[in-house]
Design a protein around this motif. Structure first.
Motif, PDB file in Angstrom:
ATOM      1  N   PHE B 215    -136.561 -12.510  74.693  1.00 55.04           N
ATOM      2  CA  PHE B 215    -136.926 -13.804  75.540  1.00 55.04           C
ATOM      3  C   PHE B 215    -137.632 -14.534  74.239  1.00 55.04           C
ATOM      4  CE2 PHE B 215    -136.634 -11.163  79.343  1.00 55.04           C
ATOM      5  CZ  PHE B 215    -135.959 -12.190  80.299  1.00 55.04           C
ATOM      6  N   VAL B 216    -137.351 -15.279  74.430  1.00 50.41           N
ATOM      7  CA  VAL B 216    -138.597 -15.896  73.299  1.00 50.41           C
ATOM      8  C   VAL B 216    -138.926 -16.774  74.124  1.00 50.41           C
ATOM      9  CG1 VAL B 216    -137.945 -17.854  71.355  1.00 50.41           C
ATOM     10  CG2 VAL B 216    -136.171 -16.714  71.234  1.00 50.41           C
ATOM     11  N   LEU B 217    -140.226 -17.045  73.727  1.00 46.03           N
ATOM     12  CA  LEU B 217    -141.387 -18.318  74.527  1.00 46.03           C
ATOM     13  C   LEU B 217    -142.370 -19.341  72.762  1.00 46.03           C
ATOM     14  CD1 LEU B 217    -144.308 -16.305  75.772  1.00 46.03           C
ATOM     15  CD2 LEU B 217    -141.876 -17.502  76.669  1.00 46.03           C
ATOM     16  N   ILE B 218    -141.609 -20.461  73.536  1.00 47.09           N
ATOM     17  CA  ILE B 218    -142.364 -20.894  72.030  1.00 47.09           C
ATOM     18  C   ILE B 218    -143.379 -22.116  73.294  1.00 47.09           C
ATOM     19  CG2 ILE B 218    -141.858 -23.381  71.256  1.00 47.09           C
ATOM     20  CD1 ILE B 218    -139.242 -21.969  70.560  1.00 47.09           C
ATOM     21  N   ASP B 219    -144.281 -22.277  72.357  1.00 49.91           N
ATOM     22  CA  ASP B 219    -145.636 -23.456  72.879  1.00 49.91           C
ATOM     23  C   ASP B 219    -145.923 -23.620  74.849  1.00 49.91           C
ATOM     24  OD1 ASP B 219    -146.120 -24.714  70.508  1.00 49.91           O
ATOM     25  OD2 ASP B 219    -144.387 -26.546  70.908  1.00 49.91           O
ATOM     26  N   GLY B 220    -145.781 -21.870  74.811  1.00 46.44           N
ATOM     27  CA  GLY B 220    -146.331 -21.335  76.113  1.00 46.44           C
ATOM     28  C   GLY B 220    -144.959 -21.974  77.546  1.00 46.44           C
ATOM     29  N   ARG B 221    -144.306 -21.806  76.323  1.00 39.58           N
ATOM     30  CA  ARG B 221    -142.737 -21.714  77.984  1.00 39.58           C
ATOM     31  C   ARG B 221    -141.545 -21.498  77.128  1.00 39.58           C
ATOM     32  NH1 ARG B 221    -139.970 -24.921  75.118  1.00 39.58           N
ATOM     33  NH2 ARG B 221    -140.725 -26.702  73.608  1.00 39.58           N
ATOM     34  N   ASN B 222    -140.308 -21.183  78.141  1.00 35.16           N
ATOM     35  CA  ASN B 222    -139.254 -20.614  77.776  1.00 35.16           C
ATOM     36  C   ASN B 222    -138.597 -21.310  76.639  1.00 35.16           C
ATOM     37  OD1 ASN B 222    -139.085 -18.930  81.238  1.00 35.16           O
ATOM     38  ND2 ASN B 222    -138.557 -17.395  79.273  1.00 35.16           N
ATOM     39  N   ALA B 223    -138.225 -20.923  76.372  1.00 32.96           N
ATOM     40  CA  ALA B 223    -137.326 -21.447  74.465  1.00 32.96           C
ATOM     41  C   ALA B 223    -136.108 -21.941  75.150  1.00 32.96           C
ATOM     42  CB  ALA B 223    -137.369 -20.951  73.545  1.00 32.96           C
ATOM     43  N   SER B 224    -135.867 -23.190  74.776  1.00 33.61           N
ATOM     44  CA  SER B 224    -134.392 -23.672  75.400  1.00 33.61           C
ATOM     45  C   SER B 224    -133.446 -22.783  74.392  1.00 33.61           C
ATOM     46  CB  SER B 224    -134.174 -25.074  75.543  1.00 33.61           C
ATOM     47  OG  SER B 224    -133.773 -25.725  74.339  1.00 33.61           O
ATOM     48  N   GLU B 225    -131.746 -22.933  74.825  1.00 36.87           N
ATOM     49  CA  GLU B 225    -131.172 -22.105  73.710  1.00 36.87           C
ATOM     50  C   GLU B 225    -130.736 -22.341  72.630  1.00 36.87           C
ATOM     51  OE1 GLU B 225    -127.033 -21.618  75.639  1.00 36.87           O
ATOM     52  OE2 GLU B 225    -127.593 -21.043  77.332  1.00 36.87           O
ATOM     53  N   GLU B 226    -130.792 -23.663  72.558  1.00 37.78           N
ATOM     54  CA  GLU B 226    -131.016 -24.600  71.371  1.00 37.78           C
ATOM     55  C   GLU B 226    -132.584 -23.876  70.106  1.00 37.78           C
ATOM     56  OE1 GLU B 226    -130.516 -26.565  74.038  1.00 37.78           O
ATOM     57  OE2 GLU B 226    -128.694 -26.838  74.375  1.00 37.78           O
ATOM     58  N   GLU B 227    -133.428 -24.312  70.967  1.00 39.27           N
ATOM     59  CA  GLU B 227    -134.269 -23.235  69.968  1.00 39.27           C
ATOM     60  C   GLU B 227    -134.502 -21.822  69.954  1.00 39.27           C
ATOM     61  OE1 GLU B 227    -138.352 -26.596  72.356  1.00 39.27           O
ATOM     62  OE2 GLU B 227    -137.535 -24.762  73.351  1.00 39.27           O
ATOM     63  N   THR B 228    -133.742 -21.055  70.909  1.00 41.14           N
ATOM     64  CA  THR B 228    -133.688 -19.599  70.700  1.00 41.14           C
ATOM     65  C   THR B 228    -132.616 -19.729  69.128  1.00 41.14           C
ATOM     66  OG1 THR B 228    -133.659 -18.902  72.908  1.00 41.14           O
ATOM     67  CG2 THR B 228    -132.318 -17.923  71.969  1.00 41.14           C
TER      68      THR B 228
END
Lengths: 260, 241
Positions: B215-228
Motif C-alpha cells: 500500500f502506498v501512503l502519501i500525505d496521510g491518505r491512500n495514494a490514488s492509482e496515478e500517484e501509486t
C-alpha cells in the motif's frame, strides 16, 4: 541566664555573625552582601509575624481550632510552593495539596492516636509544619523525577505497553526508580542524625533546658514521623502523577500535552 | 510478486485479520496525520506500507497496536472493532516491533520474561532459536547487544506473546545488510507460519523483495492509482521496469 529568652539584645548580638558574613562577602568580592542583608531582614520580618500569630494560636486559652486552621493554611501554601517549584509537572498543585493532606492526616493520627503528644495547639502546629516542610521537598523531587523518567524512557514504556502490560506494570520500574531517588536522601539523613548533626527540635529542647535523653526521644519520634510522612507523600504523588500520564485504556499521554 | 493495492481491499482478496476503514488521526490542536486511510492485512502474508517520510506510516502502526486511537474511522481485528475490547489482550495478539530496538534494563532473559513471565527455559531458548539467536544469549546484558541482535531479541520478545499479526515499523532501517537480510527472512518465516505481517519501509528495493501486497501512503491518505504508479516509477530500483 534563661536559654529560651535571648531578648532583643541577644538577637542583635547574633546579628554580628551576619555582619561577619557580609564582611567576608565584601572582602572576597562575592557580591552577595546585599542578598545576605535582604535575606536576614526578610527572615526577621517573616518569623516575627509568624511568632506573633503563633502566640495567639498557641495560647493555652485559645481554641484548638485556630491551630487546625493554621494547618489548613500550611497545606494550601505547600500546594502553591510545590507548584511553583515543579511547574513542568502536570496537575502538581492538586496532587501536591492532596498529598500534604494525606501526610497531615496520617502522621497526626499516629501521633495523637498513640498519645505520643497531647492534642494542643503547641503540638499540632509545629508537628504538622515539620511533616509538611520535609514532605514538600520530597514531593517536588519525585514529581520532577517521574516526569523526567517517563518522558526520557517513553520508548521503553510504550514497548512494554505494546507487549500487553498494563500502565501500572509498564511504568513500575521507572516510578520505582523515581521514588527511590526521592526517599534515599531522607533515609541517609535519618542514618546520619546524631553523628553528623544535631537536629533542630532536639537542639531547641536542650537549649530550653530539657534533659538530653528526653530531648532525644522526642527527636526520634519526630524523625520517624518525618520518614513516614516523606514516604507517604512521595507515594501519593507517584501513584497520582503516574495515573495522570496514562489513559484509562493503557496509553501513554504526551507529557507536554498533559502540562496545560 | 508485489501486488500494489488501492484504498479498498480487492473483492477476491484474503479475509482481513486487521482492517483499517477510513481511518483518520489528528493530533489534538495539531496537524492531521492520517486522513481516511483504508487497508486490509490478511494472515500469512507480508503487507508492506510504503510512502515518503511524514506520510503517516508509523502512526498507522501505532493505531493498529492501539498506542493511539483514531479520531475517525474504524479499525477491526478479526472483524471486531478493536476500540471495544481490552487493549492489553489486543496488543498481545497484534505485536509491535519498533524502528529502533528497545531493550529493557537487565539480561535478555529478563527482557523475554517481561512478555511472558511464566515462560520456561526451553520456551525462551526456542524463541531465541526462532529469531536466529540461541540460548547462550539468555544471560547477556540486553543493552550490550549489537543493533541486529537487539532487534532480533525484540522480535523474540514480541513472539512470546503469541501474536497472530506483527506490525514492524522500519525494523531494519538502522541495521547492516547482513542483519537486514536475516530479519527479512525471519518476517517471511513468520508469514509462512500464518502470522499477518505489516512491514513499513520507505526502501522500495526492500518492498519489492519482501512484499506480498503493498500500500502506498502519501500525505496521510491512500495514494490514488496515478500517484501509486508515479511513486513506484520515480523510485523504481535500477534494472526494473
Amino acid at each position: 541566664m534563661n536559654a529560651t529568652h535571648i531578648g532583643w539584645a541577644g538577637l542583635l548580638g547574633s546579628f554580628v555573625l551576619v555582619v561577619v558574613a557580609i564582611g567576608l562577602s565584601f572582602s572576597q568580592r562575592l557580591q552577595l552582601s546585599r542578598s545576605m542583608l535582604w535575606a536576614s531582614a526578610r527572615a526577621a520580618v517573616q518569623l516575627m509575624l509568624v511568632g506573633f500569630a503563633l502566640r495567639l494560636v498557641l495560647d493555652p486559652k485559645a481554641s484548638v481550632w485556630w491551630a487546625w486552621l493554621w494547618v489548613v493554611v500550611m497545606v494550601a501554601f505547600a500546594g502553591f510552593t510545590i507548584r511553583s517549584r515543579a511547574k513542568e509537572v502536570p496537575g502538581i498543585f492538586l496532587l501536591g495539596t492532596i498529598s500534604m493532606l494525606v501526610v497531615v492526616a496520617v502522621s497526626l493520627s499516629v501521633i495523637f492516636g498513640f498519645r505520643v503528644f497531647p492534642i494542643e495547639g503547641r503540638t499540632i502546629v509545629p508537628l504538622a509544619g515539620m511533616m509538611i516542610g520535609n514532605s514538600m521537598t520530597a514531593c517536588v523531587l519525585v514529581g520532577r523525577r517521574i516526569v523526567d523518567e517517563l518522558s526520557e524512557k517513553s520508548d521503553e514504556v510504550e514497548a512494554r505497553l505494546a507487549l500487553g502490560q498494563s500502565w501500572q506494570e509498564a511504568s513500575r520500574p521507572y516510578v520505582r526508580s523515581a521514588l527511590r531517588t526521592a526517599l534515599v536522601p531522607q533515609i541517609e539523613s535519618t542514618k546520619a542524625v546524631g553523628l553528623v548533626f544535631l537536629p533542630g527540635a532536639m537542639t531547641g529542647l536542650v537549649l530550653a533546658g530539657v534533659d538530653a535523653v528526653d530531648a532525644v526521644t522526642v527527636q526520634l519520634a519526630i524523625m520517624y514521623l518525618i520518614l513516614g510522612s516523606v514516604a507517604t507523600s512521595v507515594t501519593v504523588i507517584g501513584l497520582g502523577l503516574t495515573r495522570q500520564v496514562f489513559t484509562s485504556d493503557h496509553r501513554l499521554r504526551s507529557i507536554e500535552r498533559a502540562t496545560h | 510478486m508485489l501486488a500494489v493495492m488501492g484504498p479498498e481491499p480487492r473483492a477476491n482478496s484474503e479475509p482481513a485479520l486487521l482492517e483499517f476503514q477510513a481511518v483518520s488521526f489528528e493530533v489534538p490542536g495539531g496537524p492531521t496525520i492520517l486522513d481516511g486511510v483504508s487497508l486490509a492485512v490478511p494472515a500469512g502474508k507480508i503487507t508492506v506500507v510504503v510512502g515518503p517520510s511524514g506520510a503517516g506510516k508509523s502512526t498507522l502502526l501505532r493505531l493498529g497496536n492501539r498506542l493511539e486511537v483514531p479520531t475517525a474511522g474504524v479499525i477491526r481485528f478479526r472483524g471486531e472493532d478493536l476500540g471495544l475490547g481490552d487493549p492489553r489482550a489486543l496488543r498481545r495478539n497484534v505485536g509491535m516491533v519498533f524502528q529502533k530496538p528497545v531493550p529493557f534494563a537487565g539480561s535478555v532473559r529478563m527482557n523475554l520474561l517481561v512478555a511472558h513471565p511464566g515462560a520456561t527455559e526451553s520456551e525462551l531458548e526456542n524463541v531465541l532459536d526462532r529469531v536466529g539467536l540461541n540460548g547462550s544469549f539468555l544471560d547477556r546484558v540486553a543493552d550490550e547487544l549489537s543493533g541486529g541482535e537487539a532487534q532480533r531479541m525484540c522480535i523474540a520478545r514480541t513472539l512470546l506473546t503469541r501474536p497472530v499479526a506483527i506490525l514492524m515499523d522500519e525494523p531494519t532501517s538502522a541495521l547492516d545488510p547482513e542483519n537486514r537480510s536475516a530479519i527479512e527472512t525471519l518476517a517471511r518465516d513468520l508469514a509462512n507460519e500464518g502470522i499477518g505481517v505489516v512491514w513499513i519501509t520507505h526502501d522500495l528495493d526492500q518492498a519489492h523483495r519482501i512484499a506480498d501486497r503493498a500500500f502506498v501512503l502519501i500525505d496521510g491518505r491512500n495514494a490514488s492509482e496515478e500517484e501509486t504508479v508515479a511513486y513506484f516509477t520515480q523510485r523504481m530500483p535500477e534494472g526494473e521496469s
